[in-house]
Motif scaffolding. Sequence first.
Motif, PDB file in Angstrom:
ATOM      1  N   ALA A  29     -30.356 -24.395 -35.112  1.00 47.41           N
ATOM      2  CA  ALA A  29     -29.867 -25.343 -34.110  1.00 47.41           C
ATOM      3  C   ALA A  29     -29.966 -24.786 -32.698  1.00 47.41           C
ATOM      4  O   ALA A  29     -30.033 -25.551 -31.736  1.00 47.41           O
ATOM      5  CB  ALA A  29     -28.420 -25.732 -34.413  1.00 47.41           C
ATOM      6  N   GLN A  30     -29.972 -23.456 -32.563  1.00 43.69           N
ATOM      7  CA  GLN A  30     -29.978 -22.806 -31.248  1.00 43.69           C
ATOM      8  C   GLN A  30     -31.108 -21.765 -31.158  1.00 43.69           C
ATOM      9  O   GLN A  30     -30.865 -20.583 -30.898  1.00 43.69           O
ATOM     10  CB  GLN A  30     -28.622 -22.118 -30.999  1.00 43.69           C
ATOM     11  CG  GLN A  30     -27.433 -23.028 -31.078  1.00 43.69           C
ATOM     12  CD  GLN A  30     -27.430 -24.089 -30.002  1.00 43.69           C
ATOM     13  OE1 GLN A  30     -27.813 -23.851 -28.861  1.00 43.69           O
ATOM     14  NE2 GLN A  30     -27.006 -25.294 -30.356  1.00 43.69           N
ATOM     15  N   PRO A  31     -32.358 -22.186 -31.360  1.00 42.04           N
ATOM     16  CA  PRO A  31     -33.451 -21.205 -31.392  1.00 42.04           C
ATOM     17  C   PRO A  31     -33.651 -20.481 -30.062  1.00 42.04           C
ATOM     18  O   PRO A  31     -34.079 -19.325 -30.054  1.00 42.04           O
ATOM     19  CB  PRO A  31     -34.670 -22.041 -31.763  1.00 42.04           C
ATOM     20  CG  PRO A  31     -34.331 -23.433 -31.338  1.00 42.04           C
ATOM     21  CD  PRO A  31     -32.850 -23.555 -31.552  1.00 42.04           C
ATOM     22  N   GLN A  32     -33.317 -21.122 -28.954  1.00 40.36           N
ATOM     23  CA  GLN A  32     -33.511 -20.480 -27.654  1.00 40.36           C
ATOM     24  C   GLN A  32     -32.571 -19.281 -27.490  1.00 40.36           C
ATOM     25  O   GLN A  32     -32.972 -18.256 -26.945  1.00 40.36           O
ATOM     26  CB  GLN A  32     -33.357 -21.489 -26.507  1.00 40.36           C
ATOM     27  CG  GLN A  32     -31.961 -22.057 -26.308  1.00 40.36           C
ATOM     28  CD  GLN A  32     -31.560 -23.184 -27.253  1.00 40.36           C
ATOM     29  OE1 GLN A  32     -32.139 -23.387 -28.325  1.00 40.36           O
ATOM     30  NE2 GLN A  32     -30.528 -23.909 -26.877  1.00 40.36           N
ATOM     31  N   ASN A  53     -22.150 -22.664 -24.554  1.00 39.76           N
ATOM     32  CA  ASN A  53     -20.901 -21.896 -24.496  1.00 39.76           C
ATOM     33  C   ASN A  53     -21.061 -20.407 -24.786  1.00 39.76           C
ATOM     34  O   ASN A  53     -20.090 -19.662 -24.734  1.00 39.76           O
ATOM     35  CB  ASN A  53     -19.861 -22.506 -25.445  1.00 39.76           C
ATOM     36  CG  ASN A  53     -20.160 -22.257 -26.912  1.00 39.76           C
ATOM     37  OD1 ASN A  53     -21.205 -21.737 -27.294  1.00 39.76           O
ATOM     38  ND2 ASN A  53     -19.219 -22.651 -27.764  1.00 39.76           N
ATOM     39  N   PHE A  54     -22.270 -19.947 -25.072  1.00 37.08           N
ATOM     40  CA  PHE A  54     -22.476 -18.555 -25.467  1.00 37.08           C
ATOM     41  C   PHE A  54     -21.940 -17.591 -24.407  1.00 37.08           C
ATOM     42  O   PHE A  54     -21.122 -16.713 -24.713  1.00 37.08           O
ATOM     43  CB  PHE A  54     -23.958 -18.271 -25.728  1.00 37.08           C
ATOM     44  CG  PHE A  54     -24.189 -16.913 -26.331  1.00 37.08           C
ATOM     45  CD1 PHE A  54     -24.246 -16.749 -27.702  1.00 37.08           C
ATOM     46  CD2 PHE A  54     -24.322 -15.792 -25.533  1.00 37.08           C
ATOM     47  CE1 PHE A  54     -24.442 -15.496 -28.271  1.00 37.08           C
ATOM     48  CE2 PHE A  54     -24.515 -14.538 -26.084  1.00 37.08           C
ATOM     49  CZ  PHE A  54     -24.570 -14.391 -27.453  1.00 37.08           C
ATOM     50  N   ASP A  55     -22.389 -17.724 -23.174  1.00 34.40           N
ATOM     51  CA  ASP A  55     -21.976 -16.792 -22.122  1.00 34.40           C
ATOM     52  C   ASP A  55     -20.465 -16.828 -21.903  1.00 34.40           C
ATOM     53  O   ASP A  55     -19.835 -15.786 -21.718  1.00 34.40           O
ATOM     54  CB  ASP A  55     -22.707 -17.090 -20.810  1.00 34.40           C
ATOM     55  CG  ASP A  55     -24.183 -16.728 -20.878  1.00 34.40           C
ATOM     56  OD1 ASP A  55     -24.570 -15.902 -21.726  1.00 34.40           O
ATOM     57  OD2 ASP A  55     -24.957 -17.279 -20.068  1.00 34.40           O
ATOM     58  N   GLU A  56     -19.886 -18.025 -21.936  1.00 34.44           N
ATOM     59  CA  GLU A  56     -18.445 -18.167 -21.730  1.00 34.44           C
ATOM     60  C   GLU A  56     -17.661 -17.440 -22.818  1.00 34.44           C
ATOM     61  O   GLU A  56     -16.711 -16.706 -22.530  1.00 34.44           O
ATOM     62  CB  GLU A  56     -18.064 -19.648 -21.725  1.00 34.44           C
ATOM     63  CG  GLU A  56     -16.578 -19.907 -21.670  1.00 34.44           C
ATOM     64  CD  GLU A  56     -16.239 -21.356 -21.945  1.00 34.44           C
ATOM     65  OE1 GLU A  56     -15.104 -21.593 -22.384  1.00 34.44           O
ATOM     66  OE2 GLU A  56     -17.084 -22.238 -21.746  1.00 34.44           O
TER      67      GLU A  56
END
Length: 124
Positions: free
Chosen positions: A59-62, A10-13
Amino acid sequence: MATVELTADNFDEVVARGGTVLVDFWASWCGPCRQFAPVFEAASEKHPDVVFAKLDTEAQPQVAAVFEIRSIPTVMVVRDGQLLYAQPGALPAAALDDLITQAKALDMDEVRAQAAAAEAAQQK
């Protein structure tokens, strides 16, 4: 206003919605992150017109890697899709409030023009 949990999905959104978005890159094991969390939450109550989002770097290393997050907490400010600020370190409440006020006050047409000019200069 409650904070939004950011993920790779959901980051980009969330960031592309427009308006002002503050992102807190954090981790549960990080003492300064835990100290900054109530300051961030209080600011979200004070500024309901701003999206406050948190991204757990464990949780979101990428996503953290894309933004080259090397130190946490890191605060990032995006307005109308333009990255305005990204610095590590927990901010005191007054400094966070000032950062938000400055981001809201920017003339985004001028910011976009400056970004375009800088990009054009790099391509020469």
